[in-house]
Scaffold this motif. Sequence first.
Motif, PDB file in Angstrom:
ATOM      1  N   GLY A  13      51.030  48.709  38.751  1.00 25.70           N
ATOM      2  CA  GLY A  13      51.197  47.446  39.473  1.00 25.70           C
ATOM      3  C   GLY A  13      52.324  46.622  38.876  1.00 25.70           C
ATOM      4  N   GLU A  14      52.846  45.725  39.696  1.00 22.16           N
ATOM      5  CA  GLU A  14      53.999  44.910  39.281  1.00 22.16           C
ATOM      6  C   GLU A  14      53.544  43.696  38.477  1.00 22.16           C
ATOM      7  N   TYR A  15      53.260  43.912  37.184  1.00 28.47           N
ATOM      8  CA  TYR A  15      52.817  42.834  36.311  1.00 28.47           C
ATOM      9  C   TYR A  15      53.817  42.676  35.171  1.00 28.47           C
ATOM     10  N   MET A  16      54.297  41.455  34.997  1.00 31.80           N
ATOM     11  CA  MET A  16      55.315  41.202  33.974  1.00 31.80           C
ATOM     12  C   MET A  16      54.743  41.225  32.562  1.00 31.80           C
ATOM     13  N   ASP A  17      53.534  40.694  32.440  1.00 30.05           N
ATOM     14  CA  ASP A  17      52.945  40.563  31.104  1.00 30.05           C
ATOM     15  C   ASP A  17      51.428  40.431  31.224  1.00 30.05           C
ATOM     16  N   LEU A  18      50.776  40.163  30.109  1.00 34.54           N
ATOM     17  CA  LEU A  18      49.310  40.105  30.114  1.00 34.54           C
ATOM     18  C   LEU A  18      48.780  38.990  31.013  1.00 34.54           C
ATOM     19  N   ASP A  19      49.462  37.855  31.007  1.00 33.54           N
ATOM     20  CA  ASP A  19      49.064  36.731  31.844  1.00 33.54           C
ATOM     21  C   ASP A  19      49.094  37.096  33.323  1.00 33.54           C
ATOM     22  N   ASP A  20      50.186  37.750  33.698  1.00 28.72           N
ATOM     23  CA  ASP A  20      50.385  38.182  35.074  1.00 28.72           C
ATOM     24  C   ASP A  20      49.288  39.180  35.466  1.00 28.72           C
ATOM     25  N   LEU A  21      48.982  40.104  34.551  1.00 33.68           N
ATOM     26  CA  LEU A  21      47.917  41.080  34.791  1.00 33.68           C
ATOM     27  C   LEU A  21      46.599  40.357  35.004  1.00 33.68           C
ATOM     28  N   ASN A  22      46.328  39.414  34.112  1.00 29.15           N
ATOM     29  CA  ASN A  22      45.064  38.687  34.159  1.00 29.15           C
ATOM     30  C   ASN A  22      44.880  37.940  35.475  1.00 29.15           C
TER      31      ASN A  22
ATOM     32  N   LYS B 201      46.477  38.607  38.428  1.00 31.41           N
ATOM     33  CA  LYS B 201      46.673  39.346  39.684  1.00 31.41           C
ATOM     34  C   LYS B 201      45.951  40.692  39.787  1.00 31.41           C
ATOM     35  N   ALA B 202      45.703  41.341  38.667  1.00 33.84           N
ATOM     36  CA  ALA B 202      45.177  42.716  38.729  1.00 33.84           C
ATOM     37  C   ALA B 202      43.679  42.741  39.002  1.00 33.84           C
ATOM     38  N   SER B 203      43.237  43.848  39.577  1.00 33.94           N
ATOM     39  CA  SER B 203      41.797  44.034  39.792  1.00 33.94           C
ATOM     40  C   SER B 203      41.145  44.433  38.469  1.00 33.94           C
ATOM     41  N   ALA B 204      39.838  44.254  38.415  1.00 33.52           N
ATOM     42  CA  ALA B 204      39.101  44.653  37.215  1.00 33.52           C
ATOM     43  C   ALA B 204      39.292  46.149  36.964  1.00 33.52           C
ATOM     44  N   GLU B 205      39.334  46.910  38.031  1.00 36.60           N
ATOM     45  CA  GLU B 205      39.511  48.374  37.930  1.00 36.60           C
ATOM     46  C   GLU B 205      40.847  48.717  37.259  1.00 36.60           C
ATOM     47  N   GLU B 206      41.900  48.022  37.680  1.00 32.30           N
ATOM     48  CA  GLU B 206      43.219  48.278  37.079  1.00 32.30           C
ATOM     49  C   GLU B 206      43.212  47.937  35.591  1.00 32.30           C
ATOM     50  N   MET B 207      42.570  46.837  35.255  1.00 32.09           N
ATOM     51  CA  MET B 207      42.534  46.410  33.848  1.00 32.09           C
ATOM     52  C   MET B 207      41.775  47.408  32.990  1.00 32.09           C
ATOM     53  N   VAL B 208      40.630  47.821  33.489  1.00 31.72           N
ATOM     54  CA  VAL B 208      39.817  48.772  32.728  1.00 31.72           C
ATOM     55  C   VAL B 208      40.587  50.085  32.547  1.00 31.72           C
ATOM     56  N   GLU B 209      41.224  50.520  33.619  1.00 33.30           N
ATOM     57  CA  GLU B 209      41.975  51.785  33.572  1.00 33.30           C
ATOM     58  C   GLU B 209      43.106  51.720  32.539  1.00 33.30           C
ATOM     59  N   LEU B 210      43.747  50.564  32.475  1.00 32.23           N
ATOM     60  CA  LEU B 210      44.864  50.383  31.544  1.00 32.23           C
ATOM     61  C   LEU B 210      44.379  50.460  30.091  1.00 32.23           C
ATOM     62  N   ILE B 211      43.297  49.754  29.806  1.00 34.42           N
ATOM     63  CA  ILE B 211      42.772  49.770  28.433  1.00 34.42           C
ATOM     64  C   ILE B 211      42.248  51.161  28.076  1.00 34.42           C
ATOM     65  N   LYS B 212      41.568  51.771  29.009  1.00 36.27           N
ATOM     66  CA  LYS B 212      41.047  53.126  28.742  1.00 36.27           C
ATOM     67  C   LYS B 212      42.186  54.102  28.490  1.00 36.27           C
ATOM     68  N   ALA B 213      43.296  53.908  29.188  1.00 37.70           N
ATOM     69  CA  ALA B 213      44.428  54.831  29.059  1.00 37.70           C
ATOM     70  C   ALA B 213      44.969  54.861  27.629  1.00 37.70           C
ATOM     71  N   ILE B 214      44.845  53.743  26.924  1.00 32.35           N
ATOM     72  CA  ILE B 214      45.346  53.714  25.537  1.00 32.35           C
ATOM     73  C   ILE B 214      44.635  54.770  24.699  1.00 32.35           C
ATOM     74  N   THR B 215      43.317  54.815  24.815  1.00 31.95           N
ATOM     75  CA  THR B 215      42.565  55.788  24.014  1.00 31.95           C
ATOM     76  C   THR B 215      42.769  57.211  24.537  1.00 31.95           C
ATOM     77  N   ILE B 216      42.892  57.329  25.837  1.00 35.68           N
ATOM     78  CA  ILE B 216      43.118  58.669  26.419  1.00 35.68           C
ATOM     79  C   ILE B 216      44.458  59.229  25.926  1.00 35.68           C
ATOM     80  N   VAL B 217      45.472  58.376  25.941  1.00 36.33           N
ATOM     81  CA  VAL B 217      46.809  58.809  25.513  1.00 36.33           C
ATOM     82  C   VAL B 217      46.817  59.120  24.010  1.00 36.33           C
ATOM     83  N   ALA B 218      46.207  58.234  23.223  1.00 29.53           N
ATOM     84  CA  ALA B 218      46.173  58.460  21.768  1.00 29.53           C
ATOM     85  C   ALA B 218      45.520  59.810  21.457  1.00 29.53           C
ATOM     86  N   LYS B 219      44.475  60.126  22.183  1.00 27.03           N
ATOM     87  CA  LYS B 219      43.784  61.404  21.994  1.00 27.03           C
ATOM     88  C   LYS B 219      44.698  62.556  22.411  1.00 27.03           C
ATOM     89  N   LYS B 220      45.338  62.375  23.558  1.00 29.95           N
ATOM     90  CA  LYS B 220      46.185  63.427  24.121  1.00 29.95           C
ATOM     91  C   LYS B 220      47.361  63.783  23.206  1.00 29.95           C
TER      92      LYS B 220
END
Length: 121
Positions: free
Chosen positions: A47-56, A58-77
């Motif tokens: 999504g087109e979010y400039m920063d954390l404020d913008d995410l907070n 405009k983004a859906s809860a689903e997008e936010m959760v997916e983004l945070i989860k991706a950090i651990t998924i990527v670190a593992k990968k």
Amino acid sequence: MYDKNNIFAKILRGEIPCKKIYESANVLAFYDVNPQKKIHALVIPKGEYMDLDDLNSKASAEEMVELIKAITIVAKKIGISDLVKGGGYRALVNVGENGGQEVPHLHFHIFGGEKIGKMVS
Ligand code: AMP
């Protein structure tokens, strides 16, 4: 206002290549072109979010959760999350001018593969 011509927007549109690590419906992760540590990855929302404020605001809860989860998924990968095997990493976000943000599309940096050192330098 979100700049549709920023480099990560171009990567998301496939106009510029990236070394992809992971992709989901709302997230893309790839290696930083100019690594600051042995391993340096970036995790960005699609999504087109400039920063954390913008995410907070405009983004859906689903997008936010997916983004945070991706950090651990990527670190593992990329093999830096297993603390028993000497892993460990730092995830950080730069916001705005004082925060040192250069690309105006929200991104999490993930640093690892070696001791990351001081929290702030
Ligand atoms: P920041 O200073 O937090 O905005 O970080 C921007 C990051 O994007 C820097 O670490 C750059 O090296 C990285 N970067 C810039 N262009 C590209 C690109 N085309 N592919 C991957 N990473 C990039």
